[in-house]
Design an enzyme around this catalytic site. Structure first.
Site: not given
Ligand code: XIL
Length: 376
Positions: A161, A266
């Site tokens: 990101e 994701e």
């Molecule tokens: C999220 C997790 O799922 C949560 O449990 C945590 O509180 C915050 O992070 N993009 C990403 C992930 O790359 O690492 C994130 O994961 C969701 C968005």
């Protein structure tokens, strides 16, 4: 950040859901057996799943998936909370879990702005640390973490990101202290720590043309510096109606065109409304929005269940069409009950973004995906 407390009766949720008419867990085909050869199918897993406290989800993982990503436990704060303190045990168990079950183990993530402790960016005088200090901390961290799992973690989300939706660099403490070069440095250090590991750039909304173009610039610039990047991950935190299949398709083909592995890293589908203003809104407005948008506290109605199944079928139809370009599809979580979308972007809503319900039973969306993968 949003700090509302859960205000829904979470306890009732599980009881209200039924899986009538669906195959019982353990009888349905395993996803990993119906995906095309060469395409990994993964899930993000938590510490509770790895150590067996969430036995339901653990069983789903070992039965259905052939790759795992750690949802949180390899992020900087949990694994390296203080300059001289590393907490490796959960990550050790995660990697061993993957190996014991023959899963391709992914590392997530080395350099990101959230879930990174403040000390990383603080200098001796208590102000911002200088560039060299931050780079040396970055190097130490990457050497320790990537080095520890050298040869065991197949690929790393090296930078996560780094971009805004308009394609500019996101203003993070990394950018502020090191400048744009922080991305290249992270790839350089990761490669040095494990020359065999695959190295990825990971972000969301790469279906937006400006952001996608910027990600492709990152790939090009890394290569111009003689650095290796093996893949780009589109996170794919999608809604029921957005982005369009055409937009996702354009993403896959554009990324593949720059000779990187394309991954969906994701995947989940948020079935609840989002308010673009909500993050900046005051608390009373958020509370109101939460109450208004927690639409299905007692189970997802049939019509929405089917809509979700169609959405997943459309996405996997696309995956099949481009299976030569994709190396992995990973879901962000295992069962609806433990998905982060129950708490994001507002805490305490009841969401249904995945293929398995709160009991670990396959949902209609699961059956729809299996049908597409089997070509029926
Ligand atoms: C999220 C997790 O799922 C949560 O449990 C945590 O509180 C915050 O992070 N993009 C990403 C992930 O790359 O690492 C994130 O994961 C969701 C968005």
């Amino acid at each position: 950040m949003i700090s509302l407390r859960p205000n829904v009766r979470m306890g009732l949720v599980g009881l209200a859901l039924t899986t009538a008419g669906m195959a019982a867990s353990g009888e349905e085909p395993a996803l990993k057996h119906v995906v095309p050869k060469g395409l990994l199918i993964g899930a993000a897993v938590s510490e509770r799943q790895v150590d067996g406290r969430d036995a339901i989800a653990r069983r789903v993982v070992t039965r259905h998936f052939n790759s795992v990503t750690p949802e949180n436990l390899l992020k900087w704060r949990p694994i390296h909370p203080q300059p001289d303190e590393y907490v490796f045990e959960p990550a050790d168990r995660y990697v061993a879990f993957g190996e014991d079950h023959g899963l391709t183990v992914i590392g997530h993530t080395l350099i990101w702005h959230p879930q990174t402790p403040d000390w990383v960016f603080v200098g001796k005088d208590g102000g911002r640390a200088d560039r060299e200090t931050v780079l040396s901390r970055m190097r130490t961290h990457i050497e320790a973490v990537v080095g520890r799992y050298r040869g065991r973690i197949h690929g790393w989300d090296v930078v996560n990101e780094a971009l805004n939706d308009d394609g500019t660099f996101r203003e993070t403490p990394w950018l502020e202290t090191v400048g744009e070069e922080y991305i290249a440095k992270a790839f350089e250090y990761a490669h040095a720590a494990d020359p065999e590991a695959k190295l990825y750039y990971n972000d969301y909304n790469l279906w937006k043309p400006e952001k996608r173009a910027a990600a492709l610039r990152i790939v090009k610039q890394l290569r111009q510096r003689g650095l290796r990047i093996d893949g780009v991950g589109e996170q794919a935190h999608y809604m029921l109606d957005s982005p369009s299949i055409g937009e996702i398709e354009a993403t896959i083909t554009a990324l593949a065109g720059s000779r990187v592995q394309v991954m969906i890293t994701e995947l989940d589908i948020d079935v609840l409304p989002r308010d673009p203003e909500m993050r900046g809104a005051d608390l009373p407005k958020q509370a109101e929005f939460l109450a208004e948008t927690n639409l299905y506290p007692n189970g997802l109605p049939k019509a929405q269940q089917e809509q979700l199944a169609r959405r997943y079928a459309d996405i996997f139809t696309l995956v099949m069409r481009h299976r030569d370009k994709l190396s992995r599809v990973t879901f962000w979580g295992v069962t609806d009950g433990q998905s982060w979308l129950n708490n994001f972007p507002l805490r305490g809503r009841v969401n249904y973004p995945l293929l398995f319900d709160r009991q670990g039973q396959p949902k209609p969306a699961f059956n729809a995906v299996v049908d597409v993968l089997k070509g029926s």
